[in-house]
Design a protein around this motif. Structure first.
Motif, mmCIF file in Angstrom:
data_model
loop_
_atom_site.group_PDB
_atom_site.id
_atom_site.type_symbol
_atom_site.label_atom_id
_atom_site.label_comp_id
_atom_site.label_asym_id
_atom_site.label_seq_id
_atom_site.Cartn_x
_atom_site.Cartn_y
_atom_site.Cartn_z
ATOM 1 N N TYR A 1 -1.974 19.396 -35.993
ATOM 2 C CA TYR A 1 -2.412 18.284 -36.853
ATOM 3 C C TYR A 1 -3.058 18.875 -38.235
ATOM 4 N N ARG A 2 -4.378 19.841 -37.816
ATOM 5 C CA ARG A 2 -5.348 20.940 -38.676
ATOM 6 C C ARG A 2 -6.020 21.810 -38.090
ATOM 7 N N LEU B 1 -19.816 14.264 -30.259
ATOM 8 C CA LEU B 1 -18.863 14.207 -31.063
ATOM 9 C C LEU B 1 -17.951 13.074 -30.237
ATOM 10 N N GLN B 2 -17.702 12.052 -31.602
ATOM 11 C CA GLN B 2 -17.635 11.071 -31.684
ATOM 12 C C GLN B 2 -15.760 11.422 -31.790
ATOM 13 N N MET B 3 -14.736 11.367 -31.137
ATOM 14 C CA MET B 3 -13.862 12.286 -31.885
ATOM 15 C C MET B 3 -12.868 11.624 -32.468
ATOM 16 N N ILE C 1 -12.263 13.123 -39.891
ATOM 17 C CA ILE C 1 -10.580 13.050 -39.799
ATOM 18 C C ILE C 1 -10.832 12.767 -40.314
ATOM 19 N N PRO C 2 -9.612 12.215 -41.464
ATOM 20 C CA PRO C 2 -8.661 10.692 -41.170
ATOM 21 C C PRO C 2 -7.477 11.183 -40.079
ATOM 22 N N LYS D 1 -5.872 5.611 -30.467
ATOM 23 C CA LYS D 1 -6.304 6.858 -29.149
ATOM 24 C C LYS D 1 -6.879 8.245 -29.909
ATOM 25 N N PRO D 2 -8.029 8.875 -28.867
ATOM 26 C CA PRO D 2 -8.518 9.624 -29.390
ATOM 27 C C PRO D 2 -7.903 10.732 -29.351
ATOM 28 N N ARG D 3 -7.679 11.695 -30.890
ATOM 29 C CA ARG D 3 -7.376 13.212 -31.096
ATOM 30 C C ARG D 3 -7.611 14.488 -29.758
#
Length: 415
Positions: free
Chosen positions: A350-351, A180-182, A400-401, A225-227
């Protein structure tokens, strides 16, 4: 053969079945020669050949342009071509196509992760389709059984609840390979940036003093930064066919990304992030089943979300985390409480993503009272019944933007 065309997405190609078999047999022979060939490359190769006059030189050119990615593989391609076809010509009718079944080892290529299966010592048992009654214009069938493409490709779309023990083992191996690319978020910290949007006054002045003239201005921009991602997985009785595979998926994501928090819930919520720190997934599954008292029991989604919102949300969602709920929506608790807690959770996150394994069942409609209460607050409603659905989720998270899209409900606290 018609099923073969559909599986390889070749239904629109007008080409004889025996020619198709020989072309795919060559790609398999090429793979056995040490050239890595993907499924999309094979499809492009066959489509390209269908557009030619089936002259040998044209087919060879199409093969070089579609099947070869590296310069060092050109010699391997040329050698494989000569050995496979043995100089025989291909006329427009395809009647003189050579028979090299003994060289191609089953004619059709096992594509997409066969090499991975070999490295992991997994059994490869490709499915077959009988084409003995399928004929082309010349009523010729060079082989009665044509091997389909990789069994891993078939496994990707199979429901977790229908997997055999051997297939479950292979599926776990494939899940371990997922990465997974965060998704990223903009932090408040500023860092030097060539194309920054904020002038770095101090650095610009220091450069002017050092070089006694203003050579160039310096800029800075907000750091990415990674979410954080929060996973809440339903481990009630109705989720039993999927729970172990989904926890395995959560474990895989957690190994590469420390910014992932993991919870399970049935009648109550339990944090299992610390349990995920073990290097042995079997030990993780055993400890989770032992320490989670409501494993394979009832479901009270509203009460579990209330616990998360009051105890964990302030600490874990303050920087705009993505919340993923994995559940089939069968709830025996207070539906009004579920609706209120979903609204609160959506405002804080956030989502908000809901994964439902039943969504992969043909004819399924979200009619259970738990799902109906949660639907107005869900940003993404997706299936999670197969490897392909997990890959789709990983792709969605990666894309995800950093700027949040409009929400279904009033966005409330924007982060």
């Amino acid at each position: 053969m018609n099923e073969l065309r559909e599986n390889l997405d070749l239904s629109s190609i007008t080409i004889g079945n025996h020619i198709l078999i020989k072309l795919l047999g060559f790609t398999r022979y090429l793979m056995n020669s040490g050239v890595q060939v993907g499924l999309s490359q094979v499809v492009d190769f066959v489509r390209g050949v269908a557009l030619t006059s089936l002259q040998e030189e044209d087919i060879r050119t199409v093969g070089l342009s579609t099947l070869i990615n590296r310069k060092e593989d050109i010699d391997k391609f040329n050698a494989a071509w000569e050995n496979y076809w043995q100089g025989e010509k291909i006329d427009q009718a395809g009647s003189s196509l050579p028979s090299q079944a003994h060289k191609s080892d089953g004619l059709l290529p096992r594509i997409n992760n066969e090499s991975t299966a070999v490295r992991n010592n997994l059994p490869i048992q490709p499915q077959t389709i009988d084409i003995s009654h399928d004929t082309d214009n010349n009523n010729e069938t060079p082989n009665n059984l044509a091997t389909l493409y990789s069994p891993d490709e078939i496994l990707r779309h199979k429901d977790f609840s229908k997997l055999s023990p051997d297939e479950l083992l292979r599926a776990r191996k494939l899940i371990q390979q997922m990465r997974l690319q965060m998704p990223l978020r903009r932090s408040r910290r500023l860092v030097p940036s060539i194309k920054g949007r904020k002038l770095d006054i101090r650095k610009s002045i220091r450069n002017q003093i050092k070089y006694r003239e203003l050579i160039s201005t310096s800029w800075k921009d907000r750091k990415f930064k990674p979410r954080k991602i929060v996973l809440l997985c339903d481990i009630s009785g109705s989720m039993a066919p999927y729970a172990s595979m989904l926890i395995h998926f959560m474990y895989t994501l957690r190994q590469d990304n420390a910014a992932i928090e993991t919870f399970v819930f049935g009648t109550k919520l339990t944090r299992i992030t610390k349990l995920m720190q073990s290097k042995d997934i079997d030990k993780v599954l055993k400890r989770v089943s032992e320490e989670v008292q409501d494993w394979a029991g009832g479901t009270r989604i509203g009460e579990s979300l209330h616990t998360f919102n009051t105890r964990w949300a302030r600490r874990m969602l303050q920087q705009g985390a993505i919340v993923i709920i994995i559940s089939d929506g069968w709830d025996c608790g207070d539906v009004d409480l579920l609706s209120r807690e979903m609204a609160r959770l959506q405002r804080s996150s956030y989502r908000l993503i809901w994964l439902n394994p039943l969504l992969g069942t043909p004819g399924y409609e979200p009619l259970t009272r738990g799902i109906r209460a949660a639907m107005p607050f869900i940003d993404d409603f997706m299936s999670v019944h197969s490897l392909a659905s997990l890959e789709h989720l990983v792709k969605l998270l990666r894309e995800i933007p950093s700027v949040r899209s409009p929400r279904k409900q009033a966005p409330g606290l924007l982060i």
